[in-house]
Design a protein around this motif. Sequence first.
Motif, PDB file in Angstrom:
ATOM      1  N   ALA A  91     -24.930   9.161 -14.845  1.00  0.00           N
ATOM      2  CA  ALA A  91     -24.879   8.727 -16.247  1.00  0.00           C
ATOM      3  C   ALA A  91     -24.683   7.220 -16.320  1.00  0.00           C
ATOM      4  O   ALA A  91     -23.733   6.693 -15.740  1.00  0.00           O
ATOM      5  CB  ALA A  91     -23.725   9.430 -16.955  1.00  0.00           C
ATOM      6  N   PRO A  92     -25.568   6.508 -17.037  1.00  0.00           N
ATOM      7  CA  PRO A  92     -25.329   5.076 -17.221  1.00  0.00           C
ATOM      8  C   PRO A  92     -24.122   4.868 -18.132  1.00  0.00           C
ATOM      9  O   PRO A  92     -24.004   5.528 -19.162  1.00  0.00           O
ATOM     10  CB  PRO A  92     -26.621   4.585 -17.891  1.00  0.00           C
ATOM     11  CG  PRO A  92     -27.232   5.800 -18.508  1.00  0.00           C
ATOM     12  CD  PRO A  92     -26.761   6.982 -17.727  1.00  0.00           C
ATOM     13  N   GLN A 152     -25.979  13.672 -26.640  1.00  0.00           N
ATOM     14  CA  GLN A 152     -25.628  12.720 -27.705  1.00  0.00           C
ATOM     15  C   GLN A 152     -24.113  12.578 -27.842  1.00  0.00           C
ATOM     16  O   GLN A 152     -23.590  11.468 -27.936  1.00  0.00           O
ATOM     17  CB  GLN A 152     -26.225  13.185 -29.038  1.00  0.00           C
ATOM     18  CG  GLN A 152     -26.194  12.113 -30.125  1.00  0.00           C
ATOM     19  CD  GLN A 152     -27.071  10.918 -29.782  1.00  0.00           C
ATOM     20  OE1 GLN A 152     -28.261  11.068 -29.582  1.00  0.00           O
ATOM     21  NE2 GLN A 152     -26.474   9.730 -29.681  1.00  0.00           N
ATOM     22  N   GLU A 153     -23.410  13.704 -27.817  1.00  0.00           N
ATOM     23  CA  GLU A 153     -21.940  13.675 -27.947  1.00  0.00           C
ATOM     24  C   GLU A 153     -21.315  12.869 -26.797  1.00  0.00           C
ATOM     25  O   GLU A 153     -20.457  12.004 -27.014  1.00  0.00           O
ATOM     26  CB  GLU A 153     -21.391  15.105 -27.938  1.00  0.00           C
ATOM     27  CG  GLU A 153     -19.865  15.157 -28.019  1.00  0.00           C
ATOM     28  CD  GLU A 153     -19.264  16.517 -27.637  1.00  0.00           C
ATOM     29  OE1 GLU A 153     -18.039  16.579 -27.490  1.00  0.00           O
ATOM     30  OE2 GLU A 153     -20.026  17.499 -27.491  1.00  0.00           O
ATOM     31  N   LEU A 154     -21.756  13.149 -25.578  1.00  0.00           N
ATOM     32  CA  LEU A 154     -21.188  12.486 -24.399  1.00  0.00           C
ATOM     33  C   LEU A 154     -21.555  11.005 -24.372  1.00  0.00           C
ATOM     34  O   LEU A 154     -20.723  10.148 -24.060  1.00  0.00           O
ATOM     35  CB  LEU A 154     -21.661  13.186 -23.127  1.00  0.00           C
ATOM     36  CG  LEU A 154     -21.182  14.647 -22.975  1.00  0.00           C
ATOM     37  CD1 LEU A 154     -21.969  15.377 -21.900  1.00  0.00           C
ATOM     38  CD2 LEU A 154     -19.686  14.698 -22.679  1.00  0.00           C
ATOM     39  N   THR A 155     -22.807  10.702 -24.729  1.00  0.00           N
ATOM     40  CA  THR A 155     -23.252   9.302 -24.734  1.00  0.00           C
ATOM     41  C   THR A 155     -22.532   8.511 -25.819  1.00  0.00           C
ATOM     42  O   THR A 155     -22.141   7.353 -25.606  1.00  0.00           O
ATOM     43  CB  THR A 155     -24.784   9.233 -24.918  1.00  0.00           C
ATOM     44  OG1 THR A 155     -25.398   9.943 -23.831  1.00  0.00           O
ATOM     45  CG2 THR A 155     -25.286   7.798 -24.903  1.00  0.00           C
ATOM     46  N   ASP A 162     -14.863   5.555 -24.802  1.00  0.00           N
ATOM     47  CA  ASP A 162     -13.998   6.712 -24.585  1.00  0.00           C
ATOM     48  C   ASP A 162     -14.282   7.451 -23.284  1.00  0.00           C
ATOM     49  O   ASP A 162     -13.903   8.604 -23.124  1.00  0.00           O
ATOM     50  CB  ASP A 162     -14.178   7.710 -25.741  1.00  0.00           C
ATOM     51  CG  ASP A 162     -13.067   7.577 -26.773  1.00  0.00           C
ATOM     52  OD1 ASP A 162     -12.037   6.985 -26.439  1.00  0.00           O
ATOM     53  OD2 ASP A 162     -13.252   8.058 -27.897  1.00  0.00           O
ATOM     54  N   VAL A 163     -14.954   6.789 -22.342  1.00  0.00           N
ATOM     55  CA  VAL A 163     -15.390   7.499 -21.133  1.00  0.00           C
ATOM     56  C   VAL A 163     -14.220   8.136 -20.379  1.00  0.00           C
ATOM     57  O   VAL A 163     -14.346   9.237 -19.823  1.00  0.00           O
ATOM     58  CB  VAL A 163     -16.221   6.567 -20.210  1.00  0.00           C
ATOM     59  CG1 VAL A 163     -15.371   5.471 -19.599  1.00  0.00           C
ATOM     60  CG2 VAL A 163     -16.906   7.366 -19.114  1.00  0.00           C
ATOM     61  N   GLU A 164     -13.068   7.478 -20.400  1.00  0.00           N
ATOM     62  CA  GLU A 164     -11.903   8.016 -19.651  1.00  0.00           C
ATOM     63  C   GLU A 164     -11.344   9.272 -20.294  1.00  0.00           C
ATOM     64  O   GLU A 164     -10.557   9.995 -19.681  1.00  0.00           O
ATOM     65  CB  GLU A 164     -10.797   6.953 -19.556  1.00  0.00           C
ATOM     66  CG  GLU A 164     -11.201   5.710 -18.781  1.00  0.00           C
ATOM     67  CD  GLU A 164     -11.217   5.924 -17.270  1.00  0.00           C
ATOM     68  OE1 GLU A 164     -10.165   5.781 -16.646  1.00  0.00           O
ATOM     69  OE2 GLU A 164     -12.284   6.254 -16.723  1.00  0.00           O
TER      70      GLU A 164
END
Length: 222
Positions: A91-92, A152-155, A162-164
């Motif tokens: 994932a970028p 979309q939600e994860l990106t 909020d990646v952490e």
Amino acid sequence: MNIPQSEQELLQRAQNLAGLTLAEIAKQADIAMPKDLKRNKGWIGLLLEHVLGASAGSKPEPDFPHLGIELKTLPINEQAKPLETTFVSVAPLTGLVGINWQNCYVKKKLARVLWVPVISSASIPLAERMVATPFLWSPSPDEEALLAQDWQELTDMIVLGDVENIHGKHGQVMQLRPKAANSKAKTQAFDRNGKPFMTLPRGFYLKINFTQMLLHKYLRVN
């Protein structure tokens, strides 16, 4: 192994492996077999790529680029239940401006997939693990809608810094989780204030419930 010239030829070649053990396949291909997968995690995938004639190697394109088909091995137990989530792509975490579902890498990777289930319970020695019935798949409109929604939600969470805070429970059929050989491998991301920081690389993975649904649909298993 020569490159398959058509989708049908590739599927036939894959289905000819059904019922064979990994030892039988490796012997036919004259490939040395490791005792286990502790130091050879991707060995089964590499073996199948070789015997099926995949040509992409490590290039960022489908395993069979001329056919637009990705190869995915799927470890299952004797009851045909997937044993683990399925890696899709890295994932970028930066440079996401202008990326949407229609042009993202995950959609490309999952456009056409040759699934090769392998009966791989921990109690079965590597040599005795057996290939079940392979099948070709493209997402139905409903399946693609689920994948797009999760992507979309994860990106959005990555973009918002909020990646952490992304955990396995996020996403109905696809999740984002650390993807690194060891905890020293780090990549750049941004926090909620837009400041860069270093974090573990992340990957998109299909959840077990999704691949179970595909097995049920294509192999008529319960």
